[in-house]
Design a protein around this motif. Structure first.
Motif, PDB file in Angstrom:
ATOM      1  N   PHE A  38       7.350  20.038 -12.767  1.00 37.13           N
ATOM      2  CA  PHE A  38       7.224  20.753 -13.377  1.00 37.13           C
ATOM      3  C   PHE A  38       6.227  20.767 -14.455  1.00 37.13           C
ATOM      4  CE2 PHE A  38      10.227  17.684 -14.125  1.00 37.13           C
ATOM      5  CZ  PHE A  38       9.713  16.915 -15.394  1.00 37.13           C
ATOM      6  N   GLY A  39       5.280  19.950 -14.950  1.00 33.41           N
ATOM      7  CA  GLY A  39       4.064  19.763 -15.267  1.00 33.41           C
ATOM      8  C   GLY A  39       3.016  18.416 -15.201  1.00 33.41           C
ATOM      9  N   VAL A  40       2.331  18.190 -16.153  1.00 37.38           N
ATOM     10  CA  VAL A  40       1.104  17.546 -16.370  1.00 37.38           C
ATOM     11  C   VAL A  40       0.979  16.273 -16.878  1.00 37.38           C
ATOM     12  CG1 VAL A  40       0.038  19.262 -14.125  1.00 37.38           C
ATOM     13  CG2 VAL A  40      -0.462  18.884 -17.000  1.00 37.38           C
ATOM     14  N   PRO A  41       0.870  14.964 -15.870  1.00 36.62           N
ATOM     15  CA  PRO A  41       0.610  14.469 -14.994  1.00 36.62           C
ATOM     16  C   PRO A  41       1.737  14.367 -14.275  1.00 36.62           C
ATOM     17  CG  PRO A  41      -0.148  12.778 -16.771  1.00 36.62           C
ATOM     18  CD  PRO A  41      -0.110  13.678 -17.133  1.00 36.62           C
ATOM     19  N   THR A  42       1.548  14.194 -12.984  1.00 42.29           N
ATOM     20  CA  THR A  42       2.890  14.441 -11.878  1.00 42.29           C
ATOM     21  C   THR A  42       2.271  13.130 -11.036  1.00 42.29           C
ATOM     22  OG1 THR A  42       4.248  15.789 -12.584  1.00 42.29           O
ATOM     23  CG2 THR A  42       5.000  14.506 -10.474  1.00 42.29           C
ATOM     24  N   SER A  65       1.043  -1.411   0.083  1.00 41.89           N
ATOM     25  CA  SER A  65      -0.094   0.106   0.662  1.00 41.89           C
ATOM     26  C   SER A  65       0.876   0.916   0.150  1.00 41.89           C
ATOM     27  CB  SER A  65      -0.411  -0.015   1.399  1.00 41.89           C
ATOM     28  OG  SER A  65      -0.164  -0.183   2.315  1.00 41.89           O
ATOM     29  N   GLY A  66      -0.095   2.234  -0.416  1.00 38.42           N
ATOM     30  CA  GLY A  66       1.463   3.284  -0.007  1.00 38.42           C
ATOM     31  C   GLY A  66      -0.006   4.876  -0.378  1.00 38.42           C
ATOM     32  N   GLN A  67       0.815   6.041  -1.190  1.00 36.85           N
ATOM     33  CA  GLN A  67      -0.190   7.145  -1.551  1.00 36.85           C
ATOM     34  C   GLN A  67       0.513   7.464  -2.438  1.00 36.85           C
ATOM     35  OE1 GLN A  67      -2.369   9.947   0.848  1.00 36.85           O
ATOM     36  NE2 GLN A  67      -1.024  11.556   0.092  1.00 36.85           N
ATOM     37  N   VAL A  68      -0.285   7.606  -3.815  1.00 35.57           N
ATOM     38  CA  VAL A  68       0.391   8.436  -4.841  1.00 35.57           C
ATOM     39  C   VAL A  68       0.187   9.630  -4.871  1.00 35.57           C
ATOM     40  CG1 VAL A  68       0.819   8.516  -6.997  1.00 35.57           C
ATOM     41  CG2 VAL A  68       0.266   5.934  -6.036  1.00 35.57           C
ATOM     42  N   ASP A  69       0.690  11.060  -4.771  1.00 39.04           N
ATOM     43  CA  ASP A  69      -0.243  11.970  -5.284  1.00 39.04           C
ATOM     44  C   ASP A  69       0.372  12.712  -6.564  1.00 39.04           C
ATOM     45  OD1 ASP A  69      -0.125  13.147  -2.436  1.00 39.04           O
ATOM     46  OD2 ASP A  69       1.754  13.501  -2.366  1.00 39.04           O
ATOM     47  N   TYR A  70      -1.036  13.112  -6.705  1.00 42.26           N
ATOM     48  CA  TYR A  70      -1.776  12.811  -8.523  1.00 42.26           C
ATOM     49  C   TYR A  70      -1.660  14.337  -9.052  1.00 42.26           C
ATOM     50  CZ  TYR A  70      -4.552  11.604 -12.285  1.00 42.26           C
ATOM     51  OH  TYR A  70      -5.763  11.225 -13.895  1.00 42.26           O
ATOM     52  N   TYR A  71      -1.125  15.377  -9.352  1.00 39.54           N
ATOM     53  CA  TYR A  71      -1.122  16.487  -9.838  1.00 39.54           C
ATOM     54  C   TYR A  71      -1.652  16.897 -10.865  1.00 39.54           C
ATOM     55  CZ  TYR A  71       1.694  17.048  -5.993  1.00 39.54           C
ATOM     56  OH  TYR A  71       2.767  17.346  -4.263  1.00 39.54           O
ATOM     57  N   VAL A  72      -2.562  17.234 -11.564  1.00 38.16           N
ATOM     58  CA  VAL A  72      -3.132  17.427 -12.661  1.00 38.16           C
ATOM     59  C   VAL A  72      -3.306  18.642 -13.321  1.00 38.16           C
ATOM     60  CG1 VAL A  72      -3.842  14.610 -11.933  1.00 38.16           C
ATOM     61  CG2 VAL A  72      -5.480  17.488 -11.740  1.00 38.16           C
ATOM     62  N   SER A  73      -3.813  18.799 -14.609  1.00 34.24           N
ATOM     63  CA  SER A  73      -4.736  19.790 -15.067  1.00 34.24           C
ATOM     64  C   SER A  73      -6.662  19.150 -15.820  1.00 34.24           C
ATOM     65  CB  SER A  73      -4.334  20.867 -15.730  1.00 34.24           C
ATOM     66  OG  SER A  73      -4.490  21.427 -17.021  1.00 34.24           O
ATOM     67  N   LEU A  74      -7.018  19.669 -15.505  1.00 38.66           N
ATOM     68  CA  LEU A  74      -8.276  19.589 -16.570  1.00 38.66           C
ATOM     69  C   LEU A  74      -8.183  19.683 -17.416  1.00 38.66           C
ATOM     70  CD1 LEU A  74     -10.515  20.323 -12.626  1.00 38.66           C
ATOM     71  CD2 LEU A  74      -9.045  17.685 -13.667  1.00 38.66           C
ATOM     72  N   ILE A 113      -3.797  21.668  -9.723  1.00 35.59           N
ATOM     73  CA  ILE A 113      -2.781  22.834  -9.613  1.00 35.59           C
ATOM     74  C   ILE A 113      -2.580  23.982 -11.189  1.00 35.59           C
ATOM     75  CG2 ILE A 113      -1.063  21.372  -8.050  1.00 35.59           C
ATOM     76  CD1 ILE A 113       0.402  20.886 -10.315  1.00 35.59           C
ATOM     77  N   ASP A 114      -2.644  24.655 -10.692  1.00 33.98           N
ATOM     78  CA  ASP A 114      -2.147  25.756 -11.187  1.00 33.98           C
ATOM     79  C   ASP A 114      -1.153  25.738 -12.676  1.00 33.98           C
ATOM     80  OD1 ASP A 114      -2.572  27.803 -13.143  1.00 33.98           O
ATOM     81  OD2 ASP A 114      -2.211  29.174 -11.628  1.00 33.98           O
ATOM     82  N   VAL A 115      -1.142  25.055 -13.310  1.00 33.92           N
ATOM     83  CA  VAL A 115       0.013  25.165 -14.395  1.00 33.92           C
ATOM     84  C   VAL A 115       0.089  25.929 -14.886  1.00 33.92           C
ATOM     85  CG1 VAL A 115       0.871  23.829 -16.202  1.00 33.92           C
ATOM     86  CG2 VAL A 115      -0.575  22.267 -14.508  1.00 33.92           C
ATOM     87  N   ALA A 138       7.085  28.991 -12.882  1.00 36.08           N
ATOM     88  CA  ALA A 138       8.360  28.480 -11.917  1.00 36.08           C
ATOM     89  C   ALA A 138       9.690  27.253 -12.290  1.00 36.08           C
ATOM     90  CB  ALA A 138       7.659  28.499 -10.568  1.00 36.08           C
ATOM     91  N   SER A 139       8.786  27.113 -13.861  1.00 37.70           N
ATOM     92  CA  SER A 139       9.751  26.070 -13.410  1.00 37.70           C
ATOM     93  C   SER A 139      10.649  26.577 -15.011  1.00 37.70           C
ATOM     94  CB  SER A 139       9.535  24.932 -13.730  1.00 37.70           C
ATOM     95  OG  SER A 139       8.110  24.599 -14.784  1.00 37.70           O
ATOM     96  N   GLY A 140      10.416  27.299 -16.269  1.00 37.41           N
ATOM     97  CA  GLY A 140      10.917  27.739 -16.945  1.00 37.41           C
ATOM     98  C   GLY A 140       9.972  26.656 -18.308  1.00 37.41           C
ATOM     99  N   GLY A 141       8.813  26.188 -17.780  1.00 35.02           N
ATOM    100  CA  GLY A 141       7.722  25.561 -19.388  1.00 35.02           C
ATOM    101  C   GLY A 141       6.781  26.901 -20.160  1.00 35.02           C
ATOM    102  N   LEU A 142       6.099  26.282 -21.167  1.00 39.89           N
ATOM    103  CA  LEU A 142       5.725  27.556 -21.800  1.00 39.89           C
ATOM    104  C   LEU A 142       4.546  26.795 -21.664  1.00 39.89           C
ATOM    105  CD1 LEU A 142       8.271  28.254 -24.511  1.00 39.89           C
ATOM    106  CD2 LEU A 142       7.871  29.945 -22.714  1.00 39.89           C
ATOM    107  N   PRO A 143       3.186  27.441 -21.924  1.00 35.82           N
ATOM    108  CA  PRO A 143       1.473  26.921 -22.214  1.00 35.82           C
ATOM    109  C   PRO A 143       1.729  26.987 -23.272  1.00 35.82           C
ATOM    110  CG  PRO A 143       1.878  29.712 -21.850  1.00 35.82           C
ATOM    111  CD  PRO A 143       3.125  29.345 -21.594  1.00 35.82           C
ATOM    112  N   LEU A 144       0.904  26.417 -24.373  1.00 37.10           N
ATOM    113  CA  LEU A 144       1.120  25.634 -25.352  1.00 37.10           C
ATOM    114  C   LEU A 144       1.158  26.804 -26.162  1.00 37.10           C
ATOM    115  CD1 LEU A 144       0.529  23.268 -27.203  1.00 37.10           C
ATOM    116  CD2 LEU A 144      -2.217  22.859 -26.645  1.00 37.10           C
ATOM    117  N   PRO A 145      -0.036  27.740 -26.288  1.00 43.51           N
ATOM    118  CA  PRO A 145      -0.016  28.909 -27.447  1.00 43.51           C
ATOM    119  C   PRO A 145       1.613  29.453 -27.412  1.00 43.51           C
ATOM    120  CG  PRO A 145      -1.510  28.936 -26.649  1.00 43.51           C
ATOM    121  CD  PRO A 145      -0.968  28.255 -25.405  1.00 43.51           C
ATOM    122  N   LYS A 146       2.793  29.738 -26.284  1.00 43.03           N
ATOM    123  CA  LYS A 146       3.732  30.581 -26.292  1.00 43.03           C
ATOM    124  C   LYS A 146       4.851  29.120 -27.194  1.00 43.03           C
ATOM    125  CE  LYS A 146       2.802  33.767 -23.588  1.00 43.03           C
ATOM    126  NZ  LYS A 146       3.372  34.762 -22.715  1.00 43.03           N
TER     127      LYS A 146
END
Length: 202
Positions: free
Chosen positions: A173-177, A2-11, A39-41, A47-55
């Protein structure tokens, strides 16, 4: 194990949607719980140097479509590569997921998030629309009107901001993590490694 997975997502994330069923199969097999964090991607990218898709460059945008098509076909998940309402305003849906998680439980919150993603990527639904969200909440067996009302509370915006900061500090730095302890696995194509991690124990 058993254990816990923290699941970081954008909807809004097609990759989160493509990995949803396999994540649940892996965690169920290992008896692990899943705690979802919508989370707010945009803040994560800043914060991590990523770019939103349109950019992103045209080359990267074109390759993304090719990869989505490959994974769609490989997994037999009938996503629309360019859904009509993408990107949706995910704020209300994210607050609903948090409200469900905190007031009802982890699994119903995951179920709701996955229902929202399916509606966006397979059903051409506007998942930024309150009436649509209410219907999707009802689809997973919950009270859409009540949860939408609860989701208007400012505390969910505060909680989402806090959890986004925790994610950044944790190295997301991205989703899903998918995170287990100090290990993070970015992308639905890393679910095999999550499977191995859970099998090795926490």
């Amino acid at each position: 194990m058993s254990g816990q997975v923290d699941y970081y997502v954008s909807l809004n994330s097609p990759w989160t949607h493509l990995g949803a069923a396999r994540l649940m199969e892996v965690t169920s097999r290992h008896g692990a719980t899943v705690r979802i964090h919508p989370i707010d991607v945009g803040s994560v990218f800043s914060a991590s140097g990523g770019l939103p898709l349109p950019k992103r460059s045209p080359q990267r945008q074109a390759y993304r479509i090719q990869e989505l098509a490959r994974w769609r076909d490989a997994l037999a998940i009938p996503i629309d590569l360019e859904p009509k309402h993408f990107p949706a305003n995910e704020t209300t849906a994210a607050h609903c997921v948090l409200a469900v998680r905190e007031m009802i439980g982890d699994q119903p919150a995951v179920d709701l998030a996955h229902r929202v993603l399916k509606a966006l990527w397979e059903e051409q639904a506007d998942t930024g629309d309150r009436d649509t969200i209410g219907r999707l909440i009802s689809d997973v067996g919950l009270d859409g009107s009540s949860i939408l009302e609860d989701a208007d509370d400012e505390r969910w915006a505060v909680l989402r901001s806090q959890e986004t900061r925790v994610a950044i500090d944790r190295g997301v730095f991205g989703v899903p993590t998918y995170a287990v302890g100090g290990d993070i696995f970015w992308g639905q194509d890393r679910l095999d490694f999550l499977d191995r991690r859970l099998g090795a124990g926490c």
